[in-house]
Design a protein around this motif. Structure first.
Motif, short mmCIF file in Angstrom:
data_model
loop_
_atom_site.label_atom_id
_atom_site.label_comp_id
_atom_site.label_asym_id
_atom_site.label_seq_id
_atom_site.Cartn_x
_atom_site.Cartn_y
_atom_site.Cartn_z
N VAL A 113 -55.22 49.78 -75.57
CA VAL A 113 -56.44 50.36 -74.99
C VAL A 113 -57.60 49.40 -75.19
O VAL A 113 -57.75 48.79 -76.26
CB VAL A 113 -56.80 51.71 -75.64
N ALA A 114 -58.44 49.26 -74.16
CA ALA A 114 -59.67 48.47 -74.27
C ALA A 114 -60.70 49.03 -73.29
O ALA A 114 -60.37 49.75 -72.34
CB ALA A 114 -59.41 47.00 -73.98
N TRP A 115 -61.95 48.68 -73.56
CA TRP A 115 -63.05 49.06 -72.67
C TRP A 115 -63.68 47.79 -72.09
O TRP A 115 -63.70 46.73 -72.75
CB TRP A 115 -64.12 49.84 -73.42
N GLY A 116 -64.21 47.91 -70.89
CA GLY A 116 -64.92 46.80 -70.28
C GLY A 116 -65.99 47.32 -69.34
O GLY A 116 -65.90 48.44 -68.83
N GLN A 117 -67.00 46.49 -69.12
CA GLN A 117 -68.11 46.86 -68.24
C GLN A 117 -68.12 45.95 -67.02
O GLN A 117 -68.03 44.73 -67.14
CB GLN A 117 -69.45 46.78 -68.97
N THR A 118 -68.28 46.56 -65.85
CA THR A 118 -68.35 45.78 -64.62
C THR A 118 -69.72 45.11 -64.49
O THR A 118 -70.69 45.54 -65.10
CB THR A 118 -68.09 46.68 -63.40
N GLY A 119 -69.77 44.09 -63.66
CA GLY A 119 -71.01 43.36 -63.44
C GLY A 119 -71.92 44.07 -62.45
O GLY A 119 -71.53 45.06 -61.81
N PRO A 120 -73.15 43.56 -62.28
CA PRO A 120 -74.13 44.22 -61.42
C PRO A 120 -73.75 44.26 -59.94
O PRO A 120 -74.25 45.11 -59.21
CB PRO A 120 -75.41 43.39 -61.63
N GLU A 121 -72.86 43.37 -59.51
CA GLU A 121 -72.43 43.36 -58.11
C GLU A 121 -70.92 43.54 -57.96
O GLU A 121 -70.38 43.36 -56.87
CB GLU A 121 -72.87 42.05 -57.44
N GLN A 122 -70.27 43.92 -59.02
CA GLN A 122 -68.81 44.02 -59.02
C GLN A 122 -68.38 45.37 -58.44
O GLN A 122 -68.73 46.43 -58.98
CB GLN A 122 -68.28 43.85 -60.44
N LYS A 123 -67.60 45.32 -57.38
CA LYS A 123 -67.13 46.54 -56.73
C LYS A 123 -65.61 46.65 -56.72
O LYS A 123 -65.06 47.63 -56.21
CB LYS A 123 -67.66 46.62 -55.30
#
Length: 236
Positions: A113-123
C-alpha cells in the motif's frame, strides 16, 4: 480501475484492460497472463513470469483528478525471485521514479500500500503491476490481485510515492551562453592576428632604424626615438 481483480478475460484470453510491456528481448521470452489457477480472491489473478533478467510490467491507464491524494494497493504473491535482484515485485506509476513493494523470494499473498498525490495538471496516470524497475532487471514469477486506486488522504506514517515524472534536467548550455563563447573565441583570434601583424610591421620599421643608426644619418631626437622603438619591440 478496470478489471483490477483479473476476473474479466479479453478476446485473446488475457486479462482485459491490462497491457504487458518489458525491456529484454530474445528467448526465453518474458510473459504475462491471466492465471485462473492462482488468486487472492475470486477465480483469477495477473501473472508475470521473467525467465531471464527483465523489467516486466502490466500497465493500465487510469483517469485521475489533479492535485488529489490517492491510495494505491494490491495483493502480491511471488515465487523464485532472487534476493540478490535490486528490485522485486512492486507497484509504481509509469515515468515516476518511485515504487512500493520490492517483494522477493517465495512469498504468500501480502498487501502492498502507498499514497501519492497527482500534479496540478495531471488527469491520467499509468499504474504498473511490476517485477523489476528502471535500471533494475529481475527474474522469477509474481501474481497480482485486487489492485485498487481510490481517493484518500494519507494517514500519519503512510508510505508516500511520487505519481509525477521528475522535472526535466536543465540544458548544459543555453543558446545565449554558447553565442557568448563563440564571440570570445572569434575576438581572441582577431586580436592574435592583429598583434602578429603589428609585430611584423614593427620588425620592418626596426630594420630601417638599425640601418639609419649604422649609417649615422639620424639626429639625436631621431636616435632617441629609434632606441625607444628598439626597446619596445625587444622587451615589450
Amino acid at each position: 480501475m478496470h478489471n483490477a481483480d483479473a476476473e474479466t478475460t479479453s478476446p485473446s484470453g488475457n486479462a482485459a484492460g491490462w497491457n504487458f510491456d518489458h525491456w529484454t528481448q530474445g528467448e526465453p521470452a518474458s510473459q504475462a497472463s491471466r492465471d485462473s489457477t492462482v488468486s487472492h480472491s475470486g477465480s483469477a489473478s495477473l501473472k508475470i513470469s521473467l525467465p531471464q533478467g527483465d523489467d516486466g510490467k502490466l500497465i493500465q491507464a487510469v483517469p485521475v483528478e489533479p492535485n488529489t491524494w490517492y491510495r494505491l494497493s494490491a495483493w502480491v504473491k511471488t515465487v523464485g525471485i532472487p534476493n540478490a535482484v535490486k528490485t522485486g515485485a512492486n507497484l509504481s506509476v509509469i515515468d515516476a521514479m518511485e515504487f512500493v513493494g520490492d517483494i522477493k523470494g517465495d512469498q504468500d499473498w501480502q498487501q502492498i500500500v502507498a499514497w501519492g498525490q497527482t500534479g496540478p495538471e495531471q488527469k491520467e496516470i499509468k499504474i504498473a503491476a511490476r517485477l523489476g524497475f528502471y535500471g533494475s532487471l529481475a527474474t522469477g514469477t509474481v501474481w497480482f490481485d485486487d489492485i485498487s486506486l481510490s481517493q484518500s488522504e494519507p494517514p500519519a506514517g503512510a508510505k508516500i510515492i511520487s505519481f509525477m515524472p521528475p522535472p526535466p534536467a536543465p540544458a548544459a548550455t543555453t543558446s545565449s551562453s554558447a553565442a557568448l563563447v563563440n564571440s570570445v573565441v572569434i575576438g581572441a583570434s582577431l586580436a592574435f592576428l592583429l598583434l602578429a601583424w603589428l609585430a611584423i610591421q614593427n620588425r620592418s620599421v626596426l630594420n630601417h632604424r638599425f640601418a639609419d643608426l649604422a649609417n649615422g644619418t639620424l639626429s639625436w631626437q631621431q636616435t632617441a626615438s629609434a632606441l625607444t622603438l628598439i626597446a619596445v619591440v625587444i622587451f615589450g
